[in-house]
Scaffold this motif. Structure first.
Motif, short mmCIF file in Angstrom:
data_model
loop_
_atom_site.label_atom_id
_atom_site.label_comp_id
_atom_site.label_asym_id
_atom_site.label_seq_id
_atom_site.Cartn_x
_atom_site.Cartn_y
_atom_site.Cartn_z
N TRP A 64 -4.65 -10.97 -3.73
CA TRP A 64 -3.71 -10.66 -2.68
C TRP A 64 -2.85 -11.86 -2.31
O TRP A 64 -1.66 -11.87 -2.59
CB TRP A 64 -4.52 -10.12 -1.49
N VAL A 71 -0.62 -4.79 4.79
CA VAL A 71 -1.81 -4.43 4.03
C VAL A 71 -3.08 -4.40 4.89
O VAL A 71 -3.95 -3.53 4.71
CB VAL A 71 -1.98 -5.41 2.85
N GLU A 72 -3.18 -5.34 5.83
CA GLU A 72 -4.40 -5.44 6.64
C GLU A 72 -4.77 -4.13 7.32
O GLU A 72 -5.94 -3.78 7.44
CB GLU A 72 -4.26 -6.54 7.69
N SER A 105 -1.06 -13.91 -7.04
CA SER A 105 -0.95 -12.59 -6.43
C SER A 105 -0.61 -11.55 -7.49
O SER A 105 0.22 -11.78 -8.37
CB SER A 105 0.13 -12.59 -5.36
N GLN A 134 -12.80 -12.37 -0.28
CA GLN A 134 -12.36 -13.77 -0.36
C GLN A 134 -13.01 -14.42 -1.56
O GLN A 134 -14.23 -14.32 -1.76
CB GLN A 134 -12.74 -14.52 0.91
N GLN A 194 -11.51 -5.87 2.14
CA GLN A 194 -10.97 -7.23 2.06
C GLN A 194 -12.04 -8.19 1.57
O GLN A 194 -13.18 -8.16 2.03
CB GLN A 194 -10.46 -7.69 3.42
N LEU A 203 -6.86 -1.66 5.07
CA LEU A 203 -8.16 -2.03 4.53
C LEU A 203 -9.29 -1.53 5.43
O LEU A 203 -9.12 -1.42 6.64
CB LEU A 203 -8.25 -3.55 4.38
N LYS A 215 -7.38 -14.52 -0.85
CA LYS A 215 -7.78 -13.21 -0.35
C LYS A 215 -7.61 -12.21 -1.49
O LYS A 215 -6.65 -12.30 -2.28
CB LYS A 215 -6.90 -12.78 0.83
N TYR A 264 0.87 -1.18 0.00
CA TYR A 264 0.00 0.00 0.00
C TYR A 264 0.90 1.22 0.00
O TYR A 264 1.89 1.27 0.74
CB TYR A 264 -0.89 -0.01 1.24
N LYS A 273 -16.03 -8.46 5.77
CA LYS A 273 -15.32 -9.02 4.62
C LYS A 273 -16.33 -9.44 3.56
O LYS A 273 -17.47 -9.79 3.86
CB LYS A 273 -14.46 -10.21 5.06
N THR A 318 -13.59 -1.48 6.60
CA THR A 318 -14.85 -2.22 6.69
C THR A 318 -15.94 -1.36 6.07
O THR A 318 -16.02 -0.16 6.36
CB THR A 318 -15.20 -2.52 8.16
N ILE A 375 -8.32 -7.82 -2.65
CA ILE A 375 -8.64 -6.45 -2.25
C ILE A 375 -9.70 -5.94 -3.21
O ILE A 375 -9.51 -5.95 -4.43
CB ILE A 375 -7.39 -5.57 -2.28
#
Length: 219
Positions: free
Chosen positions: A148, A122-123, A178, A166, A164, A126, A156, A106, A194, A128, A158
């Motif tokens: 990702w 990265v987490e 990736s 799935q 995030q 992100l 996973k 990022y 998610k 919600t 993005i």
């Protein structure tokens, strides 16, 4: 463009920024005084604000899959489309980055050093979906996804450079890796925020599209 010099053009950056140099290597014969041009700004090796007509792979606030050009004891330097590589400090790496390998990062503005930098954590970047954003993420909505990492359940991703998601193994009908950028569809948003993603549109629209494709193949 304000004026021409032996080492480039000076651009008007406004009262807050002042004059900005566009070095000669980016100047073309058709650039004229008074003309407006689109440029990207960054700090050069001597910490001066410089303009370039080159386009980086990604900008501040965006995720990207970048290759490591070289490393030192302080961190890794990533290829991102500009002459000056993008720095990812050791503290911002989840694992020690290796030259020649690529990573999802990022790009952000480091207020302490006044520089652009990358983070592989990265987490933390992100979001919600808020109540206001949920209506734009209903079942079947077409979204942009960046693949990702592989998990036991699938991949996973993005979603729309912000959330995030799935993709489960039973929804994957093509090779994924990736860094791939894809168009995909929202299945549903889970309670934890998610987003479950499908690579194919479900329901009647998908059935009709398949039927049309089959007819074209037959005739």
């Amino acid at each position: 463009i304000k004026k021409r010099t032996d080492f480039g053009l000076y651009l008007d950056g406004g009262e807050d920024v002042g004059n900005i140099l566009l070095p000669t290597r980016y100047v073309t014969a058709d650039m004229q005084i008074g003309e407006e041009i689109e440029v990207f700004l960054y700090l050069d090796q001597e910490e001066r604000l410089i303009a370039t007509t080159e386009h980086p792979v990604a900008k501040v606030g965006e995720f990207a899959y970048l290759e490591v050009a070289w490393t030192n004891e302080y961190g890794a330097f990533l290829k991102w489309g500009l002459m000056k590589d993008l720095f990812c400090p050791s503290r911002e790496q989840k694992q020690r980055m290796e030259r020649g390998k690529s990573y999802i990062v990022y790009i952000k503005f480091d207020e302490d050093s006044y520089r652009l930098m990358a983070t592989a954590k990265v987490e933390k970047q992100l979001s919600t979906p808020t109540a206001e954003e949920l209506p734009s993420l209903t079942h079947g909505t077409l979204v942009d996804v960046l693949v990702w990492q592989k998990t036991d359940l699938g991949f996973k991703v993005i979603v729309n450079n912000k959330f995030q998601g799935q993709i489960y193994d039973n929804q994957i009908f093509q090779p994924l890796h990736s860094g791939m950028k894809l168009k995909a569809y929202v299945d549903h948003v889970r309670q934890d925020g998610k987003i479950d993603i499908g690579l194919q549109q479900r329901g009647r629209p998908h059935t009709l599209a398949f039927a049309e494709e089959l007819l074209r193949y037959l005739y």
